[in-house]
Write a protein that holds these residues in place. Sequence first.
Motif, PDB file in Angstrom:
ATOM      1  N   ALA A  14      53.417  40.891  36.270  1.00  0.00           N
ATOM      2  CA  ALA A  14      54.015  42.205  36.470  1.00  0.00           C
ATOM      3  C   ALA A  14      52.949  43.290  36.616  1.00  0.00           C
ATOM      4  N   ASP A  15      51.751  43.001  36.115  1.00  0.00           N
ATOM      5  CA  ASP A  15      50.648  43.953  36.226  1.00  0.00           C
ATOM      6  C   ASP A  15      50.055  43.856  37.628  1.00  0.00           C
ATOM      7  N   ASP A  16      50.813  44.351  38.586  1.00  0.00           N
ATOM      8  CA  ASP A  16      50.410  44.236  39.993  1.00  0.00           C
ATOM      9  C   ASP A  16      49.304  45.235  40.299  1.00  0.00           C
ATOM     10  N   PRO A  17      48.093  44.773  40.599  1.00  0.00           N
ATOM     11  CA  PRO A  17      47.016  45.713  40.897  1.00  0.00           C
ATOM     12  C   PRO A  17      47.235  46.379  42.248  1.00  0.00           C
ATOM     13  N   GLY A  18      46.799  47.623  42.372  1.00  0.00           N
ATOM     14  CA  GLY A  18      46.918  48.331  43.631  1.00  0.00           C
ATOM     15  C   GLY A  18      45.913  47.803  44.646  1.00  0.00           C
ATOM     16  N   LEU A  19      46.181  48.082  45.925  1.00  0.00           N
ATOM     17  CA  LEU A  19      45.281  47.630  46.978  1.00  0.00           C
ATOM     18  C   LEU A  19      43.893  48.243  46.794  1.00  0.00           C
ATOM     19  N   GLY A  20      43.840  49.514  46.420  1.00  0.00           N
ATOM     20  CA  GLY A  20      42.555  50.161  46.210  1.00  0.00           C
ATOM     21  C   GLY A  20      41.778  49.524  45.073  1.00  0.00           C
ATOM     22  N   GLU A  21      42.487  49.143  44.013  1.00  0.00           N
ATOM     23  CA  GLU A  21      41.842  48.476  42.882  1.00  0.00           C
ATOM     24  C   GLU A  21      41.237  47.145  43.311  1.00  0.00           C
ATOM     25  N   ILE A  22      41.974  46.401  44.145  1.00  0.00           N
ATOM     26  CA  ILE A  22      41.476  45.105  44.611  1.00  0.00           C
ATOM     27  C   ILE A  22      40.263  45.275  45.517  1.00  0.00           C
ATOM     28  N   VAL A  23      40.302  46.250  46.424  1.00  0.00           N
ATOM     29  CA  VAL A  23      39.166  46.487  47.316  1.00  0.00           C
ATOM     30  C   VAL A  23      37.927  46.855  46.507  1.00  0.00           C
ATOM     31  N   ASP A  24      38.086  47.761  45.544  1.00  0.00           N
ATOM     32  CA  ASP A  24      36.944  48.165  44.712  1.00  0.00           C
ATOM     33  C   ASP A  24      36.398  46.979  43.927  1.00  0.00           C
ATOM     34  N   LEU A  25      37.297  46.164  43.366  1.00  0.00           N
ATOM     35  CA  LEU A  25      36.861  45.008  42.581  1.00  0.00           C
ATOM     36  C   LEU A  25      36.089  44.018  43.440  1.00  0.00           C
ATOM     37  N   MET A  26      36.653  43.624  44.589  1.00  0.00           N
ATOM     38  CA  MET A  26      36.019  42.618  45.436  1.00  0.00           C
ATOM     39  C   MET A  26      34.650  43.077  45.928  1.00  0.00           C
ATOM     40  N   ASN A  27      34.550  44.341  46.277  1.00  0.00           N
ATOM     41  CA  ASN A  27      33.281  44.840  46.811  1.00  0.00           C
ATOM     42  C   ASN A  27      32.231  45.081  45.738  1.00  0.00           C
ATOM     43  N   SER A  28      32.631  45.019  44.474  1.00  0.00           N
ATOM     44  CA  SER A  28      31.673  45.203  43.382  1.00  0.00           C
ATOM     45  C   SER A  28      31.146  43.887  42.834  1.00  0.00           C
ATOM     46  N   LEU A  29      31.704  42.765  43.285  1.00  0.00           N
ATOM     47  CA  LEU A  29      31.367  41.467  42.702  1.00  0.00           C
ATOM     48  C   LEU A  29      30.009  40.954  43.167  1.00  0.00           C
ATOM     49  N   GLY A  30      29.290  40.336  42.228  1.00  0.00           N
ATOM     50  CA  GLY A  30      28.100  39.604  42.594  1.00  0.00           C
ATOM     51  C   GLY A  30      28.480  38.238  43.135  1.00  0.00           C
ATOM     52  N   ARG A  31      27.520  37.546  43.717  1.00  0.00           N
ATOM     53  CA  ARG A  31      27.811  36.273  44.381  1.00  0.00           C
ATOM     54  C   ARG A  31      28.440  35.248  43.440  1.00  0.00           C
ATOM     55  N   THR A  32      27.980  35.194  42.208  1.00  0.00           N
ATOM     56  CA  THR A  32      28.473  34.191  41.260  1.00  0.00           C
ATOM     57  C   THR A  32      29.793  34.598  40.614  1.00  0.00           C
ATOM     58  N   GLU A  33      30.244  35.822  40.855  1.00  0.00           N
ATOM     59  CA  GLU A  33      31.463  36.319  40.201  1.00  0.00           C
ATOM     60  C   GLU A  33      32.713  36.162  41.066  1.00  0.00           C
ATOM     61  N   VAL A  34      32.521  35.852  42.355  1.00  0.00           N
ATOM     62  CA  VAL A  34      33.653  35.857  43.287  1.00  0.00           C
ATOM     63  C   VAL A  34      34.695  34.813  42.919  1.00  0.00           C
ATOM     64  N   ARG A  35      34.252  33.615  42.604  1.00  0.00           N
ATOM     65  CA  ARG A  35      35.179  32.508  42.363  1.00  0.00           C
ATOM     66  C   ARG A  35      36.167  32.821  41.229  1.00  0.00           C
ATOM     67  N   SER A  36      35.650  33.231  40.094  1.00  0.00           N
ATOM     68  CA  SER A  36      36.531  33.493  38.954  1.00  0.00           C
ATOM     69  C   SER A  36      37.405  34.719  39.207  1.00  0.00           C
ATOM     70  N   ALA A  37      36.861  35.727  39.901  1.00  0.00           N
ATOM     71  CA  ALA A  37      37.659  36.924  40.181  1.00  0.00           C
ATOM     72  C   ALA A  37      38.828  36.599  41.105  1.00  0.00           C
ATOM     73  N   VAL A  38      38.595  35.780  42.128  1.00  0.00           N
ATOM     74  CA  VAL A  38      39.676  35.383  43.034  1.00  0.00           C
ATOM     75  C   VAL A  38      40.729  34.574  42.283  1.00  0.00           C
ATOM     76  N   ARG A  39      40.298  33.662  41.437  1.00  0.00           N
ATOM     77  CA  ARG A  39      41.243  32.873  40.650  1.00  0.00           C
ATOM     78  C   ARG A  39      42.110  33.782  39.782  1.00  0.00           C
ATOM     79  N   ASP A  40      41.490  34.751  39.119  1.00  0.00           N
ATOM     80  CA  ASP A  40      42.248  35.667  38.262  1.00  0.00           C
ATOM     81  C   ASP A  40      43.238  36.506  39.066  1.00  0.00           C
ATOM     82  N   LEU A  41      42.824  36.954  40.242  1.00  0.00           N
ATOM     83  CA  LEU A  41      43.733  37.740  41.069  1.00  0.00           C
ATOM     84  C   LEU A  41      44.920  36.912  41.546  1.00  0.00           C
ATOM     85  N   LEU A  42      44.675  35.685  41.925  1.00  0.00           N
ATOM     86  CA  LEU A  42      45.774  34.818  42.360  1.00  0.00           C
ATOM     87  C   LEU A  42      46.767  34.589  41.232  1.00  0.00           C
ATOM     88  N   ASP A  43      46.276  34.597  39.995  1.00  0.00           N
ATOM     89  CA  ASP A  43      47.177  34.469  38.842  1.00  0.00           C
ATOM     90  C   ASP A  43      47.966  35.750  38.605  1.00  0.00           C
TER      91      ASP A  43
END
Length: 541
Positions: free
Chosen positions: A99-128
């Motif tokens: 139910a905690d649906d993140p906004g599109l702006g929040e997702i864009v900011d998050l993805m563009n702030s990730l380091g190379r090793t952080e992408v995998r876990s961040a994508v998994r968490d977002l899909l959840d």
Amino acid sequence: MKPFATLLDRLVLTPSRNGKLKLLTDYFRDTPDPDRGYGLAAIAGTLDLKSVKPAMLRELVLERMDDVLFRYSYDYVGDLAETIALVWDTSQNADVPQADDPGLGEIVDLMNSLGRTEVRSAVRDLLDRLETSSRFAFLKLVTGGLRIGVSARLARQALADFGGRDITEIETLWHGLTPPYEPLFAWLEGEAERPVLATPAIFHSVMLSTPVGDNDLQNLDPQDFVAEWKWDGIRVQLSRSGETRKLYSRSGDDISGTFPDVLERINFEGVMDGELLIGGTARSNIATRTFSDLQQRLNRKTVTGRMLEEYPAFIRAYDLLFEGEEDIRAQTFLKRRQKLEHIIENAPHDRFDLSPLVPFSSWDELETLRKAPPDPVIEGVMIKRKDSVYQAGRAKGPWFKWKRDPFNIDAVMMYAQRGHGKRSSYYSDFTFGVWADNDGGEQLVPVGKAYFGFTDAELEVLDKFVRDNTVERFGPVRAVRATPEFGFVLEVAFEGINRSNRHKSGVAMRFPRIARLRADKLPSEADRLATLMAMIDEKSG
């Protein structure tokens, strides 16, 4: 994210242009900043978002799903993002609130702030965290697969409708602003002054022509018009103000980085309209090359020195919008042409020349010239009123295009692949071939690929044939049964044909489309490669 996901779902299922415009204007009105700006950028192709490779997404979904079951699901659905969105198992992370649906702006900011090793876990968490439709929209964004039948120009038209402005105002501002476009929305809602542009070398809406119809020229006096050759390149707009130099496609896309060899040679200020071509200008006595050569340079983020040397670009100019800072679009075509001639005469001869006028005294004479142009890079003629002003859009009367008649061949379907968007469940991308001689007799060689030209009813027929007659699979591609006595013959129309070293057959078609389904013909009756080669020789002759 949910409002953006809902917008995408509805856009895909809405066929009418006006329906899409209403959906977009409603989204702009109801969605807060910065989400609406990032949504606009995603649709218009200006969103800068860290990408995720499909291989990583497959690995993530296989952490929670049997491999065989996933492959069956993917084969049935036909689209990787849609498959993962539907089958993603959130039960292993039940503690994550969807139910905690993140906004599109929040997702864009998050993805563009990730380091190379952080992408995998961040994508998994977002899909959840995301529900199914938002998950699908997210996957489409990060894989670069957003295809919803909305052009960047349609998105800009929706902005104009939303703010009660003319689209030319939007297009004039467009390339001087960046996502999430908050100053633009504030201006459109009357809450701020018109945005100040970051670059003075902006894009101006182009003037478009209309195709010549059966009776369009009948009541027009040829003496009121001039004609030019229609060159087989891409329409561009060149803009320079001070030290700022920009090159735009006809739709307003900034392609400056792909053609530095042209930009660095500009020695004038203003805005020029012309055709981007490969080879040599008329003044350099080097032959202009085909569209397939131009394709070597298009859509490249970086251009090597070897590419610049082997595929030199130049502009064949045919109109002038601004002379320095002076807007001359309200002047007549002949006056603008006179100013353009002076600029081109003093421009570097290896990068700029002038599209020549074609002398004619009657429409019959011009038709004869149209059918037998002097250069294989010509695809017809342009007809322009001598007194026409340069106006944005497609007004019927001032400018016409009279293209040469399309080529037609009968070819045999060889391969098929699923489409995208609302066609993701259908095999709608077809590779076709013709017969070529080899040591063992004749065999089919692929000569082109087409994914439009047929009706929805015809698509049903084509899709069923592919499913019933698949003989081999290569990932998402299906090879279909094709022998001299059994197969599916397609009548293919195309605008041009050239020799090509990139294709096994040695030919490359321009704008191929399926014109008719030829159930009345056997594959053995389809055309031969020699026929296509003869077309090239005749055109070059």
